[in-house]
Design a protein around this motif. Structure first.
Motif, PDB file in Angstrom:
ATOM      1  N   LEU A 288       0.837  -1.196   0.000  1.00 60.48           N
ATOM      2  CA  LEU A 288       0.000   0.000   0.000  1.00 60.48           C
ATOM      3  C   LEU A 288       0.874   1.250   0.000  1.00 60.48           C
ATOM      4  CD1 LEU A 288      -2.590   1.635   0.258  1.00 60.48           C
ATOM      5  CD2 LEU A 288      -2.593   1.153   2.706  1.00 60.48           C
ATOM      6  N   ALA A 289       1.946   1.235   0.804  1.00 60.84           N
ATOM      7  CA  ALA A 289       2.851   2.382   0.848  1.00 60.84           C
ATOM      8  C   ALA A 289       3.410   2.679  -0.530  1.00 60.84           C
ATOM      9  CB  ALA A 289       3.981   2.106   1.840  1.00 60.84           C
ATOM     10  N   LYS A 290       3.786   1.637  -1.258  1.00 66.46           N
ATOM     11  CA  LYS A 290       4.322   1.820  -2.608  1.00 66.46           C
ATOM     12  C   LYS A 290       3.259   2.372  -3.546  1.00 66.46           C
ATOM     13  CE  LYS A 290       6.713  -0.687  -6.294  1.00 66.46           C
ATOM     14  NZ  LYS A 290       7.280  -2.009  -6.719  1.00 66.46           N
ATOM     15  N   ARG A 291       2.042   1.868  -3.420  1.00 68.42           N
ATOM     16  CA  ARG A 291       0.950   2.301  -4.301  1.00 68.42           C
ATOM     17  C   ARG A 291       0.639   3.784  -4.129  1.00 68.42           C
ATOM     18  NH1 ARG A 291      -5.020  -0.377  -5.262  1.00 68.42           N
ATOM     19  NH2 ARG A 291      -6.051   1.523  -5.967  1.00 68.42           N
ATOM     20  N   ILE A 292       0.663   4.276  -2.911  1.00 69.06           N
ATOM     21  CA  ILE A 292       0.290   5.668  -2.680  1.00 69.06           C
ATOM     22  C   ILE A 292       1.484   6.616  -2.699  1.00 69.06           C
ATOM     23  CG2 ILE A 292      -1.739   4.989  -1.344  1.00 69.06           C
ATOM     24  CD1 ILE A 292      -0.247   5.730   1.198  1.00 69.06           C
ATOM     25  N   GLY A 293       2.683   6.056  -2.922  1.00 71.34           N
ATOM     26  CA  GLY A 293       3.861   6.903  -3.032  1.00 71.34           C
ATOM     27  C   GLY A 293       4.503   7.253  -1.708  1.00 71.34           C
ATOM     28  N   LEU A 294       4.283   6.427  -0.704  1.00 70.65           N
ATOM     29  CA  LEU A 294       4.840   6.686   0.622  1.00 70.65           C
ATOM     30  C   LEU A 294       6.198   6.010   0.756  1.00 70.65           C
ATOM     31  CD1 LEU A 294       4.274   7.822   3.529  1.00 70.65           C
ATOM     32  CD2 LEU A 294       3.382   5.553   4.081  1.00 70.65           C
ATOM     33  N   ASP A 295       7.205   6.767   1.140  1.00 72.42           N
ATOM     34  CA  ASP A 295       8.526   6.212   1.385  1.00 72.42           C
ATOM     35  C   ASP A 295       8.417   5.168   2.500  1.00 72.42           C
ATOM     36  OD1 ASP A 295      11.217   5.827   2.469  1.00 72.42           O
ATOM     37  OD2 ASP A 295      11.769   7.521   1.185  1.00 72.42           O
TER      38      ASP A 295
ATOM     39  N   TYR B  93       8.489   5.557   6.253  1.00 71.53           N
ATOM     40  CA  TYR B  93       7.334   6.064   6.998  1.00 71.53           C
ATOM     41  C   TYR B  93       6.323   4.967   7.321  1.00 71.53           C
ATOM     42  CZ  TYR B  93       8.981  10.778   6.009  1.00 71.53           C
ATOM     43  OH  TYR B  93       9.732  11.918   5.954  1.00 71.53           O
ATOM     44  N   LEU B  94       6.660   3.713   7.021  1.00 71.27           N
ATOM     45  CA  LEU B  94       5.788   2.612   7.425  1.00 71.27           C
ATOM     46  C   LEU B  94       5.700   2.585   8.950  1.00 71.27           C
ATOM     47  CD1 LEU B  94       6.808  -0.351   5.104  1.00 71.27           C
ATOM     48  CD2 LEU B  94       4.545   0.657   5.300  1.00 71.27           C
ATOM     49  N   GLY B  95       4.496   2.565   9.453  1.00 71.48           N
ATOM     50  CA  GLY B  95       4.289   2.558  10.897  1.00 71.48           C
ATOM     51  C   GLY B  95       4.360   3.926  11.535  1.00 71.48           C
ATOM     52  N   TYR B  96       4.585   4.949  10.728  1.00 68.64           N
ATOM     53  CA  TYR B  96       4.660   6.319  11.246  1.00 68.64           C
ATOM     54  C   TYR B  96       3.253   6.888  11.367  1.00 68.64           C
ATOM     55  CZ  TYR B  96       5.537  11.388  11.151  1.00 68.64           C
ATOM     56  OH  TYR B  96       5.545  12.736  11.428  1.00 68.64           O
ATOM     57  N   LYS B  97       2.980   7.494  12.490  1.00 75.05           N
ATOM     58  CA  LYS B  97       1.656   8.056  12.732  1.00 75.05           C
ATOM     59  C   LYS B  97       1.597   9.468  12.163  1.00 75.05           C
ATOM     60  CE  LYS B  97      -1.721   7.915  16.432  1.00 75.05           C
ATOM     61  NZ  LYS B  97      -1.899   7.594  17.854  1.00 75.05           N
ATOM     62  N   TRP B  98       0.770   9.661  11.127  1.00 80.29           N
ATOM     63  CA  TRP B  98       0.706  10.946  10.445  1.00 80.29           C
ATOM     64  C   TRP B  98       0.221  12.037  11.394  1.00 80.29           C
ATOM     65  CZ3 TRP B  98      -2.254   9.430   5.319  1.00 80.29           C
ATOM     66  CH2 TRP B  98      -1.492   8.491   4.614  1.00 80.29           C
TER      67      TRP B  98
END
Length: 418
Positions: A332-339, A342-347
């Motif tokens: 999902l991170a790759k699909r939305i363009g998230l480095d 930042y996996l597990g990082y609370k926005w």
């Protein structure tokens, strides 16, 4: 309300709309007495807090007097809602609503076995909305405190009086405050004084799955209303009403008139990053001058449900609704363009507004999943997704509550003080 074998209690089921469980309200009956010690002990031992994104607004209108409107955007689950009345000795009469998926059993269990006596006693004490015979109305929302690197909460509240060594009447989880004050106070002023000086209030700590604080909109038949926030070992009241003045037609909304899911009191708001719901709050401010009656309040609430944040017709800035999101799926991170760092990082608020493209991609992804569930007729079985809010418009002047348990349901249940 009927009793069954083995000490279980069956409550009356009231069908509102469609044959889906989140369209039901269970009638818990009228309580003549409540063992508060047992009920609050039960809550302390079972409370498991899950997040809900809610909005509440109070106003003194020319047509309908003092009204409070609130949406409770909660995960749709198979847990029923309960309506109750109390007529306990030496206490004010109350009526109220309890919708919880964190203490009481699922609907199927209740339908088959009923509630045992301990669980039945909990229903009023954990009410989300309470009105009493004097027109005092209290509703509860949630606040999420900022989480530090060591896991501590910036706004955690371990106790508002015990930490200072001050005497108190009862140590109470703040989630139970609506009912406790509703039984004992006639006015907002009395309720604020009671919460501030007679109770030691605490909120769940970091050991819970989602540690939230609890905050309250209070209103009464005298025209007083405001916002009570509990955090950092404090009870802070922000007045929303203007004494002796009808707010209808006013262009400016005072800060104590509305809450979403972020702190309003300046000393708390100044440093908080997890400001979920800024868009909904702004929408209320824009609509404020046009709220003249109960119908106007319902119209406003219809445009504020969290579910709408996923859809193009959303009428408010929906970015702030995704503060607090955690992405743990690398695909999902790759699909939305998230480095992936930042996996597990609370926005937090800064991240959301600095990375709008990523957040918009996440919203679109979730929207497509919801649409698939809708097309397949499976949305009501997906506890991890949102569909709607239940909505309440409470009239303190007339001492009545309109309850609509599903956003798609245009019928309302009317409850009035007897």
């Amino acid at each position: 309300m009927t009793s069954s074998k083995e000490g279980h209690i069956h409550v009356k089921e009231q069908k509102i709309f469609l044959n889906r469980i989140y369209d039901y309200v269970m009638d818990a009956g009228t309580y003549q007495e409540i063992d508060e010690d047992t009920a609050y002990a039960y809550l302390d031992s079972t409370l498991d807090v899950y997040g809900g994104l809610c909005t509440a607004v109070a106003k003194n209108t020319k047509t309908d007097g003092v009204i409070v409107g609130r949406n409770m955007d909660l995960y749709i689950s198979n847990n029923p809602s309960y309506f109750f009345r109390t007529e306990c000795k030496n206490r004010y009469k109350t009526m109220g609503l309890t919708y919880i998926n964190n203490v009481l059993p699922r609907y199927e269990d209740v339908a088959i076995n009923g509630l045992d006596k301990a669980m039945h006693q909990v229903i009023p004490t954990f009410a989300t909305d309470v009105m009493n015979e004097h027109g005092l109305y209290i509703e509860v929302n949630m606040r999420e405190g900022d989480v530090e690197k060591d896991g501590s909460l910036t706004f955690a509240c371990k106790g508002t009086r015990s930490t200072k060594g001050l005497p108190y009447e009862r140590r109470l989880c703040a989630s139970a405050l609506c009912f406790y004050l509703g039984q004992r106070c006639k006015t907002v002023a009395e309720a604020v004084e009671y919460a501030t000086n007679k109770l030691d209030l605490y909120t769940p700590g970091p050991e819970t799955p989602l540690p939230w604080n609890f905050c309250f909109v209070l209103a009464d038949a005298t025209g007083e209303y405001g916002l009570l926030e509990i955090a950092s070992e404090k009870v802070i009241y922000t007045r929303g009403s203007i004494p002796g003045h009808c707010d209808s037609g006013d262009k400016e909304m005072r800060s104590g008139s509305c809450q979403a899911n972020f702190y309003v009191a300046p000393e708390l708001a100044a440093t908080q990053k997890m400001k979920v719901g800024l868009g909904r709050y702004q929408k209320v401010k824009e609509a404020w001058p046009s709220i003249e009656n109960e119908s106007d309040m319902f119209t406003l609430l219809d445009s504020l449900t969290y579910f709408q944040a996923y859809f193009p017709q959303c009428k408010f800035d929906n970015l702030s609704e995704f503060v607090g999101t955690i992405v743990d799926d690398s695909s999902l991170a790759k699909r939305i363009g998230l480095d992936e760092k930042y996996l597990g990082y609370k926005w937090d608020l800064d991240f959301v507004y600095a990375n709008e493209k990523i957040v918009r991609s996440y919203i679109e992804y979730q929207r497509e999943k919801l649409l698939d569930l809708l097309r397949e007729g499976k949305l009501h079985d997906a506890n991890s997704y949102w569909e709607s809010a239940f909505t309440i418009v409470a009239n303190c002047t007339e001492k009545r509550m309109f309850v609509r348990f599903n956003e798609t349901n245009k019928n309302c249940m009317l409850f009035e003080m007897k």
